[in-house]
Scaffold this motif. Structure first.
Motif, PDB file in Angstrom:
ATOM      1  N   HIS A 258      -8.784  29.278  13.196  1.00  0.00           N
ATOM      2  CA  HIS A 258      -8.822  27.836  13.509  1.00  0.00           C
ATOM      3  C   HIS A 258      -7.617  27.133  12.901  1.00  0.00           C
ATOM      4  O   HIS A 258      -6.947  26.342  13.560  1.00  0.00           O
ATOM      5  CB  HIS A 258     -10.106  27.187  12.990  1.00  0.00           C
TER       6      HIS A 258
ATOM      7  N   PHE B  80      -3.255  22.759  18.462  1.00  0.00           N
ATOM      8  CA  PHE B  80      -4.538  22.786  19.165  1.00  0.00           C
ATOM      9  C   PHE B  80      -5.544  21.873  18.441  1.00  0.00           C
ATOM     10  O   PHE B  80      -5.502  21.753  17.217  1.00  0.00           O
ATOM     11  CB  PHE B  80      -5.120  24.209  19.188  1.00  0.00           C
ATOM     12  N   VAL B  81      -6.444  21.268  19.227  1.00  0.00           N
ATOM     13  CA  VAL B  81      -7.483  20.401  18.679  1.00  0.00           C
ATOM     14  C   VAL B  81      -8.846  21.003  19.041  1.00  0.00           C
ATOM     15  O   VAL B  81      -9.092  21.343  20.204  1.00  0.00           O
ATOM     16  CB  VAL B  81      -7.357  18.970  19.264  1.00  0.00           C
ATOM     17  N   ALA B  82      -9.707  21.127  18.022  1.00  0.00           N
ATOM     18  CA  ALA B  82     -11.048  21.711  18.239  1.00  0.00           C
ATOM     19  C   ALA B  82     -11.985  20.632  18.763  1.00  0.00           C
ATOM     20  O   ALA B  82     -12.971  20.267  18.122  1.00  0.00           O
ATOM     21  CB  ALA B  82     -11.567  22.322  16.940  1.00  0.00           C
ATOM     22  N   SER B  83     -11.696  20.130  19.952  1.00  0.00           N
ATOM     23  CA  SER B  83     -12.429  18.997  20.522  1.00  0.00           C
ATOM     24  C   SER B  83     -13.703  19.423  21.247  1.00  0.00           C
ATOM     25  O   SER B  83     -14.546  18.589  21.555  1.00  0.00           O
ATOM     26  CB  SER B  83     -11.525  18.264  21.516  1.00  0.00           C
ATOM     27  N   HIS B  84     -13.839  20.706  21.526  1.00  0.00           N
ATOM     28  CA  HIS B  84     -14.930  21.187  22.378  1.00  0.00           C
ATOM     29  C   HIS B  84     -15.783  22.250  21.682  1.00  0.00           C
ATOM     30  O   HIS B  84     -15.311  22.946  20.785  1.00  0.00           O
ATOM     31  CB  HIS B  84     -14.363  21.778  23.676  1.00  0.00           C
ATOM     32  N   GLU B  85     -17.020  22.367  22.150  1.00  0.00           N
ATOM     33  CA  GLU B  85     -17.845  23.520  21.791  1.00  0.00           C
ATOM     34  C   GLU B  85     -17.495  24.636  22.773  1.00  0.00           C
ATOM     35  O   GLU B  85     -17.345  24.380  23.978  1.00  0.00           O
ATOM     36  CB  GLU B  85     -19.347  23.200  21.951  1.00  0.00           C
ATOM     37  N   GLY B  86     -17.355  25.849  22.258  1.00  0.00           N
ATOM     38  CA  GLY B  86     -17.122  27.011  23.122  1.00  0.00           C
ATOM     39  C   GLY B  86     -18.434  27.755  23.266  1.00  0.00           C
ATOM     40  O   GLY B  86     -18.932  28.339  22.296  1.00  0.00           O
TER      41      GLY B  86
ATOM     42  N   GLU C 110      -4.645  25.206  14.822  1.00  0.00           N
ATOM     43  CA  GLU C 110      -4.424  23.785  14.508  1.00  0.00           C
ATOM     44  C   GLU C 110      -2.968  23.538  14.110  1.00  0.00           C
ATOM     45  O   GLU C 110      -2.383  22.531  14.495  1.00  0.00           O
ATOM     46  CB  GLU C 110      -5.398  23.320  13.413  1.00  0.00           C
TER      47      GLU C 110
ATOM     48  N   GLN D 247      -5.868  26.224  26.757  1.00  0.00           N
ATOM     49  CA  GLN D 247      -7.166  26.227  26.088  1.00  0.00           C
ATOM     50  C   GLN D 247      -7.556  27.638  25.679  1.00  0.00           C
ATOM     51  O   GLN D 247      -7.097  28.626  26.253  1.00  0.00           O
ATOM     52  CB  GLN D 247      -8.241  25.589  26.967  1.00  0.00           C
ATOM     53  N   LEU D 248      -8.384  27.691  24.660  1.00  0.00           N
ATOM     54  CA  LEU D 248      -8.902  28.976  24.187  1.00  0.00           C
ATOM     55  C   LEU D 248     -10.189  28.702  23.418  1.00  0.00           C
ATOM     56  O   LEU D 248     -10.456  27.567  23.017  1.00  0.00           O
ATOM     57  CB  LEU D 248      -7.873  29.686  23.295  1.00  0.00           C
ATOM     58  N   THR D 249     -10.981  29.748  23.256  1.00  0.00           N
ATOM     59  CA  THR D 249     -12.121  29.631  22.352  1.00  0.00           C
ATOM     60  C   THR D 249     -11.929  30.659  21.253  1.00  0.00           C
ATOM     61  O   THR D 249     -11.333  31.712  21.468  1.00  0.00           O
ATOM     62  CB  THR D 249     -13.475  29.884  23.058  1.00  0.00           C
TER      63      THR D 249
END
Lengths: 151, 151
Positions: free
Chosen positions: A130, A138-144, A134, A119-121
């Protein structure tokens, strides 16, 4: 290209990369001698099990770096996460696949050490980053979310 | 309410909280005896400097938990980040400010231990969680990206 865990010898080059960045320029102090805060921080990283800076080198010069921290946790049946921070590639070496090779090396290291997730932000303003992550899956599933404790 | 660093005694209650969740239900195994993966993971957390599970207890019962990991790093002049994972509050105690008290306790712990920033990622589907963290001062400035290494 050679990938390896950084030693104190590579610390000035790592700070140079961190400072030579859109956001890093105002946050870092690349000076000679190197501010002692960096040296103390590097010692703390070396002391913490699972925490390391990985560098990519060409002809004995650091051309890229990232931080990989293994975080054992309870959730997801005791999953260990690999957390990535501070990914930087020397301006002269961008667009040549160095970042992708560095990330793939770090992902493989994490996998070898038993990580089941990376994981990373990444700052919402870094649109190119981004797309880069991707492409690596990686999937941008979360708010950082961040909370500064200074001031 | 009492706040403390969890010991192995609290592990089953922590797994119960993680399992009793919209997303956790399919990811966790709250069974007796507790799956050994959780016990091994807890030992790894205890072994890693700066990594701990914090619980909030009422009458000797765990009613909430989170994981706080201190990550020393080079960027931002050698900032140590406090990373928060796996925040859960018992269903019977939600909406009573327990989560806010737990977060404030963890933030204060992190500050005491020299952290200059707290960070976490939260699933984009957890809209209530975003508002909760924003009320505490967190800013959703980053994308939280994940890469599964399983399969």
């Amino acid at each position: 290209m050679e990938f390896k865990t950084a030693t104190l010898n590579q610390l000035p080059a790592i700070v140079r990369l961190l400072a030579d960045d859109e956001f890093g320029a105002t946050r870092e102090r690349y000076e000679k001698p190197l501010p002692k805060e960096y040296i103390e921080a590097f010692a703390k990283i070396e002391q913490q099990m699972g925490n390391s800076i990985i560098v990519v080198m060409v002809k004995n010069e650091v051309i890229g770096c990232l931080q990989l921290t293994l975080i054992p946790g309870i959730s997801r049946l005791g999953t260990t996460r690999g957390q990535i921070e501070g990914v930087r590639i020397d301006k002269d070496y961008r667009g040549k696949g160095v970042g992708e090779s560095l990330l793939r090396y770090a992902i493989n290291e994490a996998k070898t050490m038993g990580c089941e997730m990376i994981q990373l932000t990444t700052d919402k303003k870094r649109k190119d980053a981004h797309r880069f992550y991707e492409r690596l899956g990686f999937v941008a599933s979360h708010e950082g979310m961040k909370l500064s404790l200074i001031n």
